[in-house]
Design an enzyme around this catalytic site. Structure first.
Site, PDB file in Angstrom:
ATOM      1  CG  HIS A 173       2.308  -4.060   9.518  1.00 28.07           C
ATOM      2  ND1 HIS A 173       2.256  -5.347   9.103  1.00 28.07           N
ATOM      3  CD2 HIS A 173       2.110  -3.331   8.337  1.00 28.07           C
ATOM      4  CE1 HIS A 173       2.398  -5.492   7.805  1.00 28.07           C
ATOM      5  NE2 HIS A 173       2.116  -4.479   7.299  1.00 28.07           N
ATOM      6  NE  ARG A 193      -2.652  -8.786   4.814  1.00 27.90           N
ATOM      7  CZ  ARG A 193      -1.747  -7.653   4.549  1.00 27.90           C
ATOM      8  NH1 ARG A 193      -2.379  -6.634   3.587  1.00 27.90           N
ATOM      9  NH2 ARG A 193      -0.764  -7.205   5.545  1.00 27.90           N
ATOM     10  CB  SER A 196       2.764  -4.704   3.927  1.00 31.33           C
ATOM     11  OG  SER A 196       1.782  -4.549   4.706  1.00 31.33           O
ATOM     12  CG  LEU A 197      -1.031  -6.169  -1.105  1.00 31.85           C
ATOM     13  CD1 LEU A 197      -2.310  -6.972  -0.691  1.00 31.85           C
ATOM     14  CD2 LEU A 197      -1.439  -5.115  -1.737  1.00 31.85           C
ATOM     15  CD  GLN A 253       2.272  -9.049   6.075  1.00 36.28           C
ATOM     16  OE1 GLN A 253       1.264  -8.731   6.154  1.00 36.28           O
ATOM     17  NE2 GLN A 253       3.057  -9.568   5.020  1.00 36.28           N
ATOM     18  CD  GLN A 284      -3.143  -0.664   2.197  1.00 38.43           C
ATOM     19  OE1 GLN A 284      -3.478  -1.710   2.610  1.00 38.43           O
ATOM     20  NE2 GLN A 284      -3.717   0.408   2.122  1.00 38.43           N
TER      21      GLN A 284
END
Length: 314
Positions: free
Chosen positions: A203, A121, A96-97, A252, A10
């Protein structure tokens, strides 16, 4: 000399991303159309800005439940074209993603299963942000140990939780947590702090609401051994173990992205070419800032037709 494929998360989204791939390559077009068929939104119209109002499309693309499948789809469309050119990585990681994109790109997840997971998610993270509003901020020019100490002291003081969320590069750390605690941290840290335009405290422990839902959707999909090692955000260590991959994907949500350690470990494992598969140049910049003292490091894009053709000719 090994090649690492990196997949963005993102913040890299932009109206128009992937449109040239869609127009030029049948393999990419098939990925985009499959995604559009599986989702309950017209993803392509939003990604390509087809309604004409680019500002409105950009705002919608910032919504977590839209951002995540859009970035995933673009990266996997680019990967389909790379594969058609005979290009495969020796190792892979995603920010991340982007970790889901990396796993699908090297065969640990099917494209369809990965898309379903990232859609859910994004929904869960958006819901977690609504239930417990939070904030994220980038801290530039500060030592990691100093940022960690500030976060620990403020969290212990009881004014909310604030934690390091992304170790992006030397001198670039993202913090995440309760709004007041993050605001206090941005005033207390050395260096420069900038709030990030995100919809939640990703996170961090504020995402705990999303954990059970994500675990449920991950348990419903098959994770295969990937074709090459992947480097989870949680550990920054290579793995091909499906059970380890599944565990790390759940952790994560609440754990910091160990991105700079991931890049260093990939370099230690032989990577000298780093290709960012998807939109933007964020990860290329982080490679430069993290490994810039090492001669021979090359970072490149692999998200547009021109970039992919250049990579294929190299």
């Amino acid at each position: 000399m090994a090649t690492a494929f990196l997949f963005p998360g993102q913040g890299s989204q932009a109206v128009g991303m992937g449109h040239e791939l869609y127009e030029r390559y049948e393999d990419a077009r098939a990925r985009f159309e499959t995604a559009n068929d599986l989702l309950d939104v017209d993803l392509l119209t939003l990604m390509f800005g087809l309604e004409g109002d680019s500002d409105a499309a950009a705002e919608k693309l910032k919504q977590t439940e839209i951002t995540q499948p859009a970035l995933y789809t673009h990266s996997l469309a680019a990967m389909a074209v790379l594969e058609a050119h005979g290009l495969e990585p020796d190792m892979a990681a995603g920010h991340s993603l982007g970790e889901y994109s990396a796993l699908a790109a090297v065969g640990a997840l099917s494209f369809e299963d990965g898309l379903r997971v990232v859609r859910r998610r994004g929904e869960l993270m958006g819901e977690a942000g609504e239930r417990r509003p939070g904030r994220m901020a980038a801290v530039l020019g500060a030592d990691a140990a100093h940022v960690e100490e500030v976060c620990e002291d403020l969290s212990a003081a009881g004014d909310g939780v604030v934690r390091p969320a992304n170790y992006n590069a030397p001198g670039q750390i993202v913090i995440s947590g309760d709004i007041e605690a993050v605001e206090q941290a941005t005033e207390a840290v050395e260096g420069r702090a900038m709030p990030l335009p995100v919809s939640g405290a990703f996170h961090s422990p504020l995402m705990d609401y999303a954990r059970d839902g994500l675990t449920e959707v991950l348990d419903a999909v098959t994770i295969e051994p990937p074709r090459c090692p992947v480097y989870p955000n949680v550990t920054a260590e290579p793995t091909t173990d499906p059970d380890e991959i599944r565990r790390c994907l759940t952790e994560q949500l609440l754990s910091p992205v160990q991105w700079a350690p991931t890049l260093r470990r990939m370099h230690d494992d032989g990577a000298v070419h780093f290709a960012e598969v998807g939109t933007g140049q964020v990860l290329q910049g982080l490679v430069g800032r993290t490994l810039n003292a090492d001669e021979g490091i090359e970072q490149m894009g692999a998200g547009t037709p021109e970039e992919i053709e250049h990579l294929a000719e190299a």
